[in-house]
Design an enzyme around this catalytic site. Structure first.
Site, PDB file in Angstrom:
ATOM      1  N   LYS A 140      -3.437 -11.574  -6.922  1.00 26.52           N
ATOM      2  CA  LYS A 140      -4.059 -10.519  -6.108  1.00 26.52           C
ATOM      3  C   LYS A 140      -5.503 -10.257  -6.565  1.00 26.52           C
ATOM      4  CE  LYS A 140      -0.851  -7.437  -7.254  1.00 26.52           C
ATOM      5  NZ  LYS A 140       0.013  -8.135  -8.205  1.00 26.52           N
ATOM      6  N   ARG A 168       3.052   0.505  -5.016  1.00 29.93           N
ATOM      7  CA  ARG A 168       4.092  -0.242  -5.718  1.00 29.93           C
ATOM      8  C   ARG A 168       5.478   0.352  -5.471  1.00 29.93           C
ATOM      9  NH1 ARG A 168       0.588  -2.506 -10.041  1.00 29.93           N
ATOM     10  NH2 ARG A 168       1.731  -4.098 -11.198  1.00 29.93           N
ATOM     11  N   ARG A 216      -2.387 -16.017 -18.984  1.00 30.56           N
ATOM     12  CA  ARG A 216      -3.541 -15.293 -18.440  1.00 30.56           C
ATOM     13  C   ARG A 216      -4.340 -14.589 -19.535  1.00 30.56           C
ATOM     14  NH1 ARG A 216      -2.455 -11.201 -13.607  1.00 30.56           N
ATOM     15  NH2 ARG A 216      -1.231 -10.026 -15.115  1.00 30.56           N
ATOM     16  N   ARG A 249      -3.650  -9.367 -22.357  1.00 27.97           N
ATOM     17  CA  ARG A 249      -3.106  -8.022 -22.147  1.00 27.97           C
ATOM     18  C   ARG A 249      -1.788  -7.877 -22.905  1.00 27.97           C
ATOM     19  NH1 ARG A 249      -3.095  -7.109 -15.705  1.00 27.97           N
ATOM     20  NH2 ARG A 249      -1.127  -6.132 -16.277  1.00 27.97           N
ATOM     21  N   ARG A 274       8.802  -6.588 -16.043  1.00 27.05           N
ATOM     22  CA  ARG A 274       7.810  -6.352 -14.981  1.00 27.05           C
ATOM     23  C   ARG A 274       8.250  -6.987 -13.664  1.00 27.05           C
ATOM     24  NH1 ARG A 274       2.374  -8.418 -17.207  1.00 27.05           N
ATOM     25  NH2 ARG A 274       1.484  -7.520 -15.324  1.00 27.05           N
TER      26      ARG A 274
HETATM   27  P1  AMP Z   1      -1.266  -4.456 -13.044  1.00 26.56           P
HETATM   28  O1  AMP Z   1      -2.594  -4.585 -13.710  1.00 26.56           O
HETATM   29  O2  AMP Z   1      -1.388  -4.225 -11.564  1.00 26.56           O
HETATM   30  O3  AMP Z   1      -0.322  -5.587 -13.388  1.00 26.56           O
HETATM   31  O4  AMP Z   1      -0.604  -3.122 -13.621  1.00 26.56           O
HETATM   32  C1  AMP Z   1      -0.268  -3.003 -14.998  1.00 26.56           C
HETATM   33  C2  AMP Z   1       0.715  -1.860 -15.189  1.00 26.56           C
HETATM   34  O5  AMP Z   1       0.111  -0.622 -14.778  1.00 26.56           O
HETATM   35  C3  AMP Z   1       1.990  -1.971 -14.371  1.00 26.56           C
HETATM   36  O6  AMP Z   1       2.967  -2.775 -14.999  1.00 26.56           O
HETATM   37  C4  AMP Z   1       2.411  -0.510 -14.265  1.00 26.56           C
HETATM   38  O7  AMP Z   1       3.013  -0.068 -15.458  1.00 26.56           O
HETATM   39  C5  AMP Z   1       1.070   0.209 -14.128  1.00 26.56           C
HETATM   40  N1  AMP Z   1       0.679   0.352 -12.709  1.00 26.56           N
HETATM   41  C6  AMP Z   1      -0.358  -0.263 -12.062  1.00 26.56           C
HETATM   42  N2  AMP Z   1      -0.403   0.095 -10.774  1.00 26.56           N
HETATM   43  C7  AMP Z   1       0.641   0.961 -10.586  1.00 26.56           C
HETATM   44  C8  AMP Z   1       1.152   1.656  -9.464  1.00 26.56           C
HETATM   45  N3  AMP Z   1       0.591   1.534  -8.254  1.00 26.56           N
HETATM   46  N4  AMP Z   1       2.218   2.453  -9.648  1.00 26.56           N
HETATM   47  C9  AMP Z   1       2.786   2.602 -10.847  1.00 26.56           C
HETATM   48  N5  AMP Z   1       2.392   1.951 -11.947  1.00 26.56           N
HETATM   49  C10 AMP Z   1       1.321   1.133 -11.827  1.00 26.56           C
END
Ligand code: AMP
Length: 203
Positions: A13, A88, A122, A150, A161
């Site tokens: 994404k 999400r 990554r 990360r 996840r």
């Molecule tokens: P990402 O960078 O999108 O993979 O997000 C990393 C982490 O941030 C996720 O595993 C969630 O714990 C949290 N997170 C990111 N976006 C959301 C969202 N829209 N709702 C809830 N938690 C989020």
């Protein structure tokens, strides 16, 4: 244009961000990036969110929605936005429908076995860029900063996840299908090639 790119962690994404910005002027609104910035700056919100992120869980809807509302009200976002990692949950999607009119939702479909390799390999930069370890010559990003892994991009964190994606986010596929906005694209391929497909479906 208000676009959502939907997909499991590692589906690519965020990698579409530079392309979507260059071609359509869309601002990249990634809730994960905003949350990580808050954690780095040790804001109260960041401290609260960290516990959830470290366990592969979702941050509570109220927190995330507040962040999105703040960001979307900024002048820069008037040009158009693409949401990455948001919504999400069904509740987030319903709330978002009350704030803005979403034009299209692109679902990047990728096999979980591929996601596992992508996520664990990554490397990320604070500027938002990511690169797979196999393509890195040194650890330097083109912005000059150093790539890092990360904390949640480890093998042990991938499973929770992906499970969270299946149980909480995957229902959104149906939600947007019913609204007639969903476009599914095969996300297994080169970033540039996938962008060409995105362009075709958006035009
Ligand atoms: P990402 O960078 O999108 O993979 O997000 C990393 C982490 O941030 C996720 O595993 C969630 O714990 C949290 N997170 C990111 N976006 C959301 C969202 N829209 N709702 C809830 N938690 C989020």
């Amino acid at each position: 244009m208000k676009l959502i790119i939907l997909g499991a962690p590692g589906s690519g994404k965020g990698s579409q961000a530079p392309h979507l910005n260059r071609e359509y002027g869309l601002v990249h609104l990634a809730t994960g990036d905003i949350l990580r910035k808050n954690i780095k700056e040790e804001t109260p919100l960041g401290l609260e969110a960290k516990e959830f992120i470290d366990n592969g869980k979702l941050v509570p809807d109220e927190i995330v929605i507040k962040l999105v509302e703040q960001r979307i009200s900024e002048k820069e976002c008037e040009k158009g936005v693409f949401f990455d990692g948001f919504p999400r949950t069904l509740s987030q999607a319903e709330q978002l429908d009350k704030i803005v009119k979403i034009d299209k939702v692109i679902y990047l479909e990728v096999d979980f076995s591929i996601l596992l390799k992508r996520i664990t390999g990554r490397r990320s930069c604070v500027c938002g860029r990511t690169e797979h370890i196999k393509r890195l010559k040194d650890n330097k990003c083109e912005c000059g900063k150093t790539y890092y892994q990360r904390d949640d991009d480890t093998e042990e964190m991938v499973k929770p996840r992906l499970e969270t994606f299946l149980s909480q986010t995957a229902p959104l596929i149906d939600y947007y299908k019913k609204q007639g906005k969903l476009i599914t694209i095969n996300g297994d391929g080169e970033v540039g090639d996938i962008f060409e497909v995105i362009k075709e479906v958006l035009n």
